[in-house]
Scaffold this motif. Structure first.
Motif, mmCIF file in Angstrom:
data_model
loop_
_atom_site.group_PDB
_atom_site.id
_atom_site.type_symbol
_atom_site.label_atom_id
_atom_site.label_comp_id
_atom_site.label_asym_id
_atom_site.label_seq_id
_atom_site.Cartn_x
_atom_site.Cartn_y
_atom_site.Cartn_z
ATOM 1 N N LEU A 142 0.823 -1.216 0.000
ATOM 2 C CA LEU A 142 0.000 0.000 0.000
ATOM 3 C C LEU A 142 0.850 1.256 0.000
ATOM 4 O O LEU A 142 0.513 2.257 -0.635
ATOM 5 C CB LEU A 142 -0.928 -0.004 1.222
ATOM 6 C CG LEU A 142 -2.099 -0.993 1.181
ATOM 7 C CD1 LEU A 142 -2.820 -1.002 2.529
ATOM 8 C CD2 LEU A 142 -3.072 -0.629 0.071
ATOM 9 N N GLN A 143 1.965 1.245 0.731
ATOM 10 C CA GLN A 143 2.842 2.412 0.739
ATOM 11 C C GLN A 143 3.419 2.673 -0.644
ATOM 12 O O GLN A 143 3.520 3.822 -1.089
ATOM 13 C CB GLN A 143 3.963 2.195 1.765
ATOM 14 C CG GLN A 143 3.483 2.290 3.216
ATOM 15 C CD GLN A 143 4.568 1.958 4.206
ATOM 16 O OE1 GLN A 143 5.614 1.386 3.838
ATOM 17 N NE2 GLN A 143 4.334 2.298 5.470
ATOM 18 N N ASN A 145 1.998 1.709 -3.471
ATOM 19 C CA ASN A 145 0.882 2.219 -4.291
ATOM 20 C C ASN A 145 0.556 3.664 -3.949
ATOM 21 O O ASN A 145 0.209 4.463 -4.826
ATOM 22 C CB ASN A 145 -0.362 1.346 -4.073
ATOM 23 C CG ASN A 145 -0.195 -0.045 -4.649
ATOM 24 O OD1 ASN A 145 0.566 -0.228 -5.606
ATOM 25 N ND2 ASN A 145 -0.899 -1.018 -4.086
ATOM 26 N N ASN A 146 0.658 4.022 -2.654
ATOM 27 C CA ASN A 146 0.372 5.392 -2.233
ATOM 28 C C ASN A 146 1.353 6.369 -2.860
ATOM 29 O O ASN A 146 0.979 7.465 -3.294
ATOM 30 C CB ASN A 146 0.431 5.484 -0.706
ATOM 31 C CG ASN A 146 0.038 6.856 -0.203
ATOM 32 O OD1 ASN A 146 -0.994 7.399 -0.588
ATOM 33 N ND2 ASN A 146 0.856 7.426 0.668
ATOM 34 N N ILE A 150 0.292 9.359 -5.243
ATOM 35 C CA ILE A 150 0.665 10.756 -4.991
ATOM 36 C C ILE A 150 1.284 11.371 -6.235
ATOM 37 O O ILE A 150 0.987 12.519 -6.605
ATOM 38 C CB ILE A 150 1.631 10.831 -3.791
ATOM 39 C CG1 ILE A 150 0.895 10.470 -2.495
ATOM 40 C CG2 ILE A 150 2.248 12.217 -3.677
ATOM 41 C CD1 ILE A 150 1.791 10.384 -1.284
#
Length: 321
Positions: A142-143, A145-146, A150
């Motif tokens: 998830l990080q 993908n985040n 962004i």
């Protein structure tokens, strides 16, 4: 005679002696009696003082007993309150004991030993650790993908700002074009626009005091005909050289000029079918008060458009014409 007088004197003297003896005896008796009364009064006074002392002592004892009784009553009331409080605590204790007994019974019904419960808890801990590892792995994904989101969001924001700028510029151009269109429509007069002042016998006159009816006629412009609906209500307004409506307006309406409402005084109304070609339109307005010599304007509007204005003059009457 002398013997009689002496006899009377002796008798009178004897009476006086007897009366004196009686008075002396009575005085002695009264003195004795007064002494007895005084002694008895003193005796009663002593008895009264003694009784008063006894009374005061009894009152003090009564007051003391009353105070003791009140103290006992207060103590009894306090004992009653404490007893009620203790009874409440006992009742609460009974509730807690009953609840504990129920919980104990439920635990006994479950029939599981400590070892079994520890085994279940250990299995749950193992399952939770597995979930934790999986969540840590998903968190890393998830990080990543985040970070990508962004970056994409920054790109989209830049594109949005660019499109917003273009949209604002386009809206500004559209507003400018709309204003130009409104100005073009507003400044395009109708064709063959004319005003005739008529006498009561329908003959044309230029004299102010003989003007009975104003006849306003024109041909609807093609630009207006193609930009509006077929059936339209047209309004005639007549103003003097100070832009004040002449007397006799039948009502006031608000028409659209661009994006704003503009009130006008209506002197005559006409419903026109713009689909016809050519479209000749005529208004007839009966003058309610004699016109003053000068310059006037006749303007025609629809609900959303301005069709044009024409000026006309009426003059003073001279001697022969």
């Amino acid at each position: 005679m002398s013997e009689l007088t002496d006899s009377r004197k002796r008798a009178f003297t004897g009476i006086l002696v007897g009366a004196l003896a009686v008075a002396t005896a009575f005085g002695i008796y009264q003195a004795y009696r007064s002494s007895e009364i005084s002694d008895e009064r003193d005796r009663f006074t002593v008895q009264s003082d003694s009784l008063m002392t006894v009374k005061n002592n009894l009152e003090e004892e009564i007051n003391g007993l009353t105070k003791d009784l009140n103290d006992e009553r207060d103590e009894n009331a306090e004992l009653v309150n404490k007893t009620e409080y203790i009874n409440g605590l006992l009742a609460e204790k009974e509730k807690v004991v009953s609840k504990l007994n129920r919980e104990t019974a439920n635990l006994r019904k479950q029939g599981k030993s400590k070892d079994e419960q520890l085994t279940i808890l250990n299995n749950q801990i193992i399952a939770l650790n597995d979930v934790k590892v999986l969540m840590e792995r998903n968190l890393s994904d998830l990080q990543a993908n985040n970070a990508n989101l962004i970056s994409e969001n920054t790109e989209w924001k830049a594109k949005y700002d660019e499109l917003r700028t273009q949209s604002d510029e386009l809206n500004t151009r559209i507003a400018s074009l709309n204003k130009k269109v409104d100005d073009i429509i507003y400044d395009s007069p109708a064709d063959n626009f004319r005003v005739e002042a008529l006498k009561p016998n329908s003959k044309v006159t230029a004299k102010a005091k003989k003007a009975h009816t104003l006849k306003v006629s024109f041909v609807v412009p093609e630009m207006v005909k193609t930009s509006t609906e077929s059936m339209q209500t047209l309004y005639l307004t007549i103003l003097d050289d100070k832009n004040v409506p002449v007397k006799g307006a039948e009502k006031e309406v608000s028409i659209m000029k661009g994006e704003k409402l503009m009130p006008i005084a209506v002197h005559a109304t006409q419903t026109v079918d713009f689909s016809k070609n050519p479209q000749n339109t005529t208004f007839m307005f009966d003058v309610k008060e004699k016109l003053a010599p000068g310059t006037y304007k006749a303007s025609v509007y629809s609900n959303n458009d301005y069709l044009g204005t024409v000026e006309f003059k009426v003059r003073n009457s001279f001697l022969f014409f």
